[in-house]
Write an enzyme that holds these catalytic residues in place. Structure first.
Site, short mmCIF file in Angstrom:
data_model
loop_
_atom_site.label_atom_id
_atom_site.label_comp_id
_atom_site.label_asym_id
_atom_site.label_seq_id
_atom_site.Cartn_x
_atom_site.Cartn_y
_atom_site.Cartn_z
N HIS A 1 0.84 -1.19 0.00
CA HIS A 1 0.00 0.00 0.00
C HIS A 1 0.88 1.25 0.00
CE1 HIS A 1 -3.92 -1.99 1.72
NE2 HIS A 1 -3.54 -2.49 0.56
N GLU B 1 0.88 3.88 1.98
CA GLU B 1 1.40 4.29 3.29
C GLU B 1 2.60 3.44 3.68
OE1 GLU B 1 -1.65 3.43 2.43
OE2 GLU B 1 -3.19 4.40 3.65
N CYS C 1 -2.50 -0.61 7.38
CA CYS C 1 -1.75 0.66 7.34
C CYS C 1 -1.98 1.48 8.60
CB CYS C 1 -2.14 1.46 6.11
SG CYS C 1 -1.52 0.71 4.59
N SER D 1 -11.73 4.46 -41.08
CA SER D 1 -11.69 5.22 -39.82
C SER D 1 -10.25 5.52 -39.40
CB SER D 1 -12.39 4.43 -38.72
OG SER D 1 -11.69 3.23 -38.45
N ARG E 1 -5.67 4.19 -21.87
CA ARG E 1 -5.86 2.74 -21.79
C ARG E 1 -5.08 2.14 -20.63
NH1 ARG E 1 -5.38 0.24 -27.92
NH2 ARG E 1 -7.52 0.74 -28.53
N GLU F 1 -14.68 1.38 -25.85
CA GLU F 1 -14.07 2.04 -27.01
C GLU F 1 -14.92 1.97 -28.28
OE1 GLU F 1 -10.04 1.91 -27.92
OE2 GLU F 1 -9.34 2.12 -25.87
N ALA G 1 -20.46 2.41 -32.38
CA ALA G 1 -21.60 3.28 -32.11
C ALA G 1 -22.72 2.57 -31.34
CB ALA G 1 -22.15 3.85 -33.41
N ALA H 1 -21.44 1.88 -27.72
CA ALA H 1 -21.47 3.14 -26.98
C ALA H 1 -22.90 3.48 -26.58
CB ALA H 1 -20.86 4.25 -27.83
N ALA I 1 -25.45 1.48 -26.21
CA ALA I 1 -25.99 0.54 -25.23
C ALA I 1 -25.59 0.96 -23.82
CB ALA I 1 -25.50 -0.88 -25.53
#
Lengths: 315, 315
Positions: free
Chosen positions: A44, A46, A79, A163, A179, A246, A249, A252, A254
């Site tokens: 971790h 800390e 911690c 594209s 990413r 990513e 269409a 995205a 949905a």
């Protein structure tokens, strides 16, 4: 605290299911320890910062972007106990840890040992830095970023499907860095079949940070890919803090229609495409009024000739 | 000179066919005269500034955003002659006037009188301020601004046609201020019939600045509207410096496809629409490579929750 939060960002995308915490220890105006959650979630932040500070931690001020953990694990001590043993003068915490195993117990244990605790410093920035973890704990699903590379007029491709490339090299490099901050990347069947995307991180030094891959499909997923039958199925994902969607269409749309997008990451190319493929399919919107008030633009930044636009969901 | 250019902006959209010039006269560090081309094109900026300066113009420095005119007109004397009579020490000019009646003659007349002339100061800003006039003189057509109010994903309306309001009050007020800088506004038949737009300037104090209206149509134009049969017909417009094209998607595409758009004025609402009406119809693009390098983003500016994006055509 801002420096501690910045350290925490280093772990984003590599610490799941743990939070990507940052920690800074300051004594008499000098930084004596710096830590951030390491890949895989341990050590971790800390623990790392305290190890660097050594005896200097005594009487120092510890800045932690998240409440220190209070539960022991087979993988290391709590911690809060490490801090109590190190005897700092003060512990400053940006935000509490809503994990039911902690949820105030970390603060209580430190205060019970007679160490002063200050809470609520830089809370907004800290929460943004750990939005993946916090969303998973609070909503039971990953923080979802929808990434779209769009023309001025909102197209992602010509009618022919062409594209590559809409955006320039700087924007594409930035997208790869984003990413690297995700635990998992998802595309739809259409994008998978049309582009056979590798979805890896193609940046020097970051190739080992490529996230898991997922396919939104009613059918089977190929070897090495997780299968997500429908957007709501992300609630069943185990230990994924950050999910990046990513495209294309329909995928995205949905996720947007299911209100399962927390952030829009738009790379806007300075081109007009006209007829062609839209970046977002039908989302079932029945009035403009219903579209307003959902997204807040938090940043715009030039990347080469492109513009990066960041929006977050107002909830 | 920047102040002179700013004065010139005051006249944009009201001086056609004349240029919207700005003029500042400075003597011993004090501004003694300010002028800008008045509505209808007269008096000219220099005449106005010289009138204000009176005897103070003698020995002063005159800043003019455009080369002073050298041809007398029934409506007033040539500015070059006014300047020669006023005896300033120096005349500073941002850009030459390509009007064939002038084109260096203004400078020559002033220099011939023994007055020093400096040219090429703030040229880019001055040319931008008078882009309408300069485009008309150089290309024989108005400077064309395509205005689009778009969602993040490039839509202008729902599938139902609902388009009010995509953008907020600040963006709409800004769009009206931009209308006031145009001599003529054009829409297509579809927008005319669907929205019956009045295309006026609805801002306090600017109601009298509403531009002429034009309809892109193969048929007849209604009373009070100019008829433009196809985009190329704007070459035949007489005395229009600035034309604003306000849509819809097919009209926008017709002007883009004809490469007759000089500036894109995008008001971007922070909303996702998904299926719906795209802002730009087919422009006959056959490769992404052909789309690149045409538009340069010169500014982005928040307007309420919307974002204004300005692009200019790279020529």
């Amino acid at each position: 605290m801002a420096a501690a939060v910045a350290l925490g960002w280093r772990g984003r995308g590599r610490t799941a299911p743990n939070p990507n915490v940052g920690c800074l220890i300051v004594k008499e105006g000098r930084v004596v320890g710096r830590g951030w959650t390491q890949p895989g979630g341990r050590p971790h932040a800390e623990a790392m910062a305290l190890a660097e500070a050594g005896d200097e931690a005594q009487g120092a001020t510890v800045y932690a972007s998240l409440e220190p953990c209070a539960h022991e694990s087979a993988r290391g001590p709590a911690c809060a106990d490490l801090l109590v043993a190190a005897r700092p003068a003060r512990v400053v915490i940006a935000c509490g840890d809503p994990d039911p195993r902690i949820d105030g117990r970390g603060v209580a244990r430190i205060e019970a040992a007679g160490i002063a605790v200050t809470q609520g410093i830089c809370t907004e920035a800290a929460e943004a830095s750990m939005a993946g973890f916090l969303t998973r704990i609070r909503l039971g699903r990953p923080f979802v970023t929808l990434k779209l590379a769009l023309s001025i007029d909102g197209r992602i491709a010509l009618a022919s499907g062409e594209s590559r490339w809409l955006t320039g090299a700087e924007a594409r490099a930035d997208a790869h860095a984003e990413r690297a901050r995700a635990d998992m990347i998802l595309v739809g069947r259409g994008t998978y079949e049309a582009d056979s995307p590798s979805l890896d991180v193609r940046l020097p030094g970051l190739a080992d940070r490529s996230p898991m891959r997922a396919l939104l499909t009613g059918g089977d997923a190929p070897e090495g890919w997780a299968r997500i039958a429908e957007p709501g199925a992300i609630h069943a994902l185990d230990g994924i803090n950050d999910l990046m969607v990513e495209g294309g269409a329909r995928t995205a749309a949905a996720f947007v229609a299911a209100d399962l997008v927390d952030r829009l990451l738009i790379y806007r190319a300075p081109i007009l495409v006209g007829g062609g493929k839209a970046g977002l399919a039908d989302i079932g919107l029945d009035s403009l009024a219903a579209a307003h008030g959902r997204w807040r633009r938090i940043a715009t930044r030039p990347l080469g000739s492109d513009l990066r636009e960041d929006y977050v969901r107002s909830r």
